[in-house]
Design a protein around this motif. Structure first.
Motif, PDB file in Angstrom:
ATOM      1  N   GLN A  67       0.818  -1.211   0.000  1.00 29.62           N
ATOM      2  CA  GLN A  67       0.000   0.000   0.000  1.00 29.62           C
ATOM      3  C   GLN A  67       0.857   1.269   0.000  1.00 29.62           C
ATOM      4  N   TYR A  68       2.145   1.131   0.252  1.00 29.33           N
ATOM      5  CA  TYR A  68       3.059   2.264   0.195  1.00 29.33           C
ATOM      6  C   TYR A  68       3.521   2.552  -1.241  1.00 29.33           C
ATOM      7  N   VAL A  69       3.167   1.683  -2.175  1.00 32.08           N
ATOM      8  CA  VAL A  69       3.487   1.923  -3.583  1.00 32.08           C
ATOM      9  C   VAL A  69       2.313   2.709  -4.175  1.00 32.08           C
ATOM     10  N   ASP A  70       2.339   4.005  -3.910  1.00 33.44           N
ATOM     11  CA  ASP A  70       1.250   4.869  -4.335  1.00 33.44           C
ATOM     12  C   ASP A  70       1.412   5.264  -5.802  1.00 33.44           C
ATOM     13  N   ARG A  71       0.507   6.071  -6.279  1.00 29.51           N
ATOM     14  CA  ARG A  71       0.493   6.472  -7.693  1.00 29.51           C
ATOM     15  C   ARG A  71       1.804   7.154  -8.103  1.00 29.51           C
ATOM     16  N   GLU A  72       2.330   8.007  -7.238  1.00 26.45           N
ATOM     17  CA  GLU A  72       3.582   8.701  -7.549  1.00 26.45           C
ATOM     18  C   GLU A  72       4.739   7.709  -7.674  1.00 26.45           C
ATOM     19  N   LYS A  73       4.806   6.740  -6.766  1.00 22.35           N
ATOM     20  CA  LYS A  73       5.863   5.722  -6.826  1.00 22.35           C
ATOM     21  C   LYS A  73       5.705   4.878  -8.089  1.00 22.35           C
ATOM     22  N   GLN A  74       4.476   4.529  -8.442  1.00 18.11           N
ATOM     23  CA  GLN A  74       4.225   3.774  -9.662  1.00 18.11           C
ATOM     24  C   GLN A  74       4.709   4.544 -10.883  1.00 18.11           C
ATOM     25  N   MET A  75       4.425   5.842 -10.923  1.00 14.59           N
ATOM     26  CA  MET A  75       4.862   6.667 -12.048  1.00 14.59           C
ATOM     27  C   MET A  75       6.387   6.692 -12.140  1.00 14.59           C
ATOM     28  N   ASN A  76       7.059   6.802 -11.000  1.00 11.49           N
ATOM     29  CA  ASN A  76       8.522   6.812 -11.003  1.00 11.49           C
ATOM     30  C   ASN A  76       9.091   5.491 -11.507  1.00 11.49           C
ATOM     31  N   ILE A  77       8.491   4.382 -11.102  1.00  8.22           N
ATOM     32  CA  ILE A  77       8.950   3.069 -11.560  1.00  8.22           C
ATOM     33  C   ILE A  77       8.709   2.938 -13.071  1.00  8.22           C
ATOM     34  N   CYS A  78       7.570   3.415 -13.538  1.00  7.82           N
ATOM     35  CA  CYS A  78       7.276   3.365 -14.979  1.00  7.82           C
ATOM     36  C   CYS A  78       8.250   4.219 -15.775  1.00  7.82           C
ATOM     37  N   ARG A  79       8.591   5.396 -15.257  1.00  5.91           N
ATOM     38  CA  ARG A  79       9.584   6.241 -15.927  1.00  5.91           C
ATOM     39  C   ARG A  79      10.935   5.527 -15.982  1.00  5.91           C
ATOM     40  N   ALA A  80      11.318   4.911 -14.873  1.00  4.05           N
ATOM     41  CA  ALA A  80      12.579   4.176 -14.829  1.00  4.05           C
ATOM     42  C   ALA A  80      12.565   3.031 -15.839  1.00  4.05           C
ATOM     43  N   ALA A  81      11.435   2.322 -15.921  1.00  2.00           N
ATOM     44  CA  ALA A  81      11.311   1.218 -16.880  1.00  2.00           C
ATOM     45  C   ALA A  81      11.457   1.724 -18.302  1.00  2.00           C
ATOM     46  N   GLN A  82      10.830   2.858 -18.593  1.00  2.00           N
ATOM     47  CA  GLN A  82      10.910   3.440 -19.935  1.00  2.00           C
ATOM     48  C   GLN A  82      12.370   3.747 -20.293  1.00  2.00           C
ATOM     49  N   VAL A  83      13.086   4.366 -19.374  1.00  2.00           N
ATOM     50  CA  VAL A  83      14.493   4.705 -19.622  1.00  2.00           C
ATOM     51  C   VAL A  83      15.320   3.439 -19.788  1.00  2.00           C
ATOM     52  N   TYR A  84      15.105   2.453 -18.920  1.00  2.00           N
ATOM     53  CA  TYR A  84      15.861   1.200 -18.981  1.00  2.00           C
ATOM     54  C   TYR A  84      15.630   0.500 -20.320  1.00  2.00           C
ATOM     55  N   ILE A  85      14.384   0.420 -20.737  1.00  2.00           N
ATOM     56  CA  ILE A  85      14.026  -0.248 -21.995  1.00  2.00           C
ATOM     57  C   ILE A  85      14.669   0.465 -23.180  1.00  2.00           C
ATOM     58  N   LYS A  86      14.561   1.769 -23.185  1.00  2.00           N
ATOM     59  CA  LYS A  86      15.123   2.538 -24.293  1.00  2.00           C
ATOM     60  C   LYS A  86      16.645   2.446 -24.316  1.00  2.00           C
ATOM     61  N   HIS A  87      17.266   2.589 -23.161  1.00  2.00           N
ATOM     62  CA  HIS A  87      18.728   2.562 -23.071  1.00  2.00           C
ATOM     63  C   HIS A  87      19.304   1.216 -23.487  1.00  2.00           C
ATOM     64  N   ASN A  88      18.591   0.134 -23.191  1.00  2.00           N
ATOM     65  CA  ASN A  88      19.074  -1.216 -23.482  1.00  2.00           C
ATOM     66  C   ASN A  88      18.454  -1.824 -24.738  1.00  2.00           C
ATOM     67  N   CYS A  89      17.680  -1.042 -25.479  1.00  2.00           N
ATOM     68  CA  CYS A  89      17.048  -1.505 -26.734  1.00  2.00           C
ATOM     69  C   CYS A  89      16.321  -2.837 -26.545  1.00  2.00           C
ATOM     70  N   ILE A  90      15.458  -2.884 -25.573  1.00  2.00           N
ATOM     71  CA  ILE A  90      14.755  -4.123 -25.230  1.00  2.00           C
ATOM     72  C   ILE A  90      13.431  -4.189 -25.975  1.00  2.00           C
ATOM     73  N   ALA A  91      13.143  -5.355 -26.532  1.00  2.00           N
ATOM     74  CA  ALA A  91      11.889  -5.587 -27.255  1.00  2.00           C
ATOM     75  C   ALA A  91      11.208  -6.815 -26.659  1.00  2.00           C
ATOM     76  N   LYS A  92      10.703  -6.668 -25.431  1.00  2.00           N
ATOM     77  CA  LYS A  92      10.026  -7.762 -24.733  1.00  2.00           C
ATOM     78  C   LYS A  92       8.781  -7.220 -24.054  1.00  2.00           C
ATOM     79  N   ASP A  93       7.902  -8.133 -23.683  1.00  2.00           N
ATOM     80  CA  ASP A  93       6.778  -7.748 -22.847  1.00  2.00           C
ATOM     81  C   ASP A  93       7.336  -7.354 -21.484  1.00  2.00           C
TER      82      ASP A  93
END
Length: 147
Positions: A67-93
């Motif tokens: 319950q401590y993973v609120d909307r703001e934390k979710q957004m930060n994790i999603c931003r991090a995922a976006q950067v990680y995926i782009k930086h590593n050229c990942i094409a996976k689900d």
């Protein structure tokens, strides 16, 4: 190092061990770039999993750790995922999981250990792979934008 950091590090070790026992391959731990951070990035078959680990002591168990993973934390994790995926050229689900841990400092036993698969979805945006080129695309309100 503060006691909170010790408990957090210990919780991440417990979570990584749990994921390995379930057959996941740990790709990264404590990946960060600037203020963006992901506790664990793991491979589950063909899916890249971004895992947030929340560890609490029973004395702070007024709410469940997830319950401590609120909307703001979710957004930060999603931003991090976006950067990680782009930086590593990942094409996976991809998937976003939470490992929730409650520990009792007076006992060597865990009070609670739960792995929540698909704990949340990227708010507003989702990542997919273009079938013809392998490029990731973000879908935003029906419009496509190539990363």
């Amino acid at each position: 190092m503060a006691a909170n950091n010790d408990i957090g590090k210990w919780g991440e070790d417990v979570a990584a061990n749990l994921l390995v026992q379930k057959g996941y391959q740990i790709v990264e731990r404590n990946w960060h770039l600037g203020k963006l951070e992901v506790d664990i990035i793991a491979q589950d078959r063909q899916t890249l999993v971004f895992v947030e680990v929340k560890t609490r002591s029973t004395r702070f168990a007024d709410r469940l750790p997830e319950q401590y993973v609120d909307r703001e934390k979710q957004m930060n994790i999603c931003r991090a995922a976006q950067v990680y995926i782009k930086h590593n050229c990942i094409a996976k689900d991809i998937r976003f999981d939470i490992v929730s841990i409650i520990t009792d400092p007076t006992s060597p036993e865990l009070a609670r250990l739960e792995h929540l698969e698909n704990a949340f979805f990227p708010p507003v945006r989702t990542v997919t792979t273009g079938s013809y080129s392998g490029q990731h695309r973000w879908h935003t309100k029906g419009r496509r934008r190539t990363l």
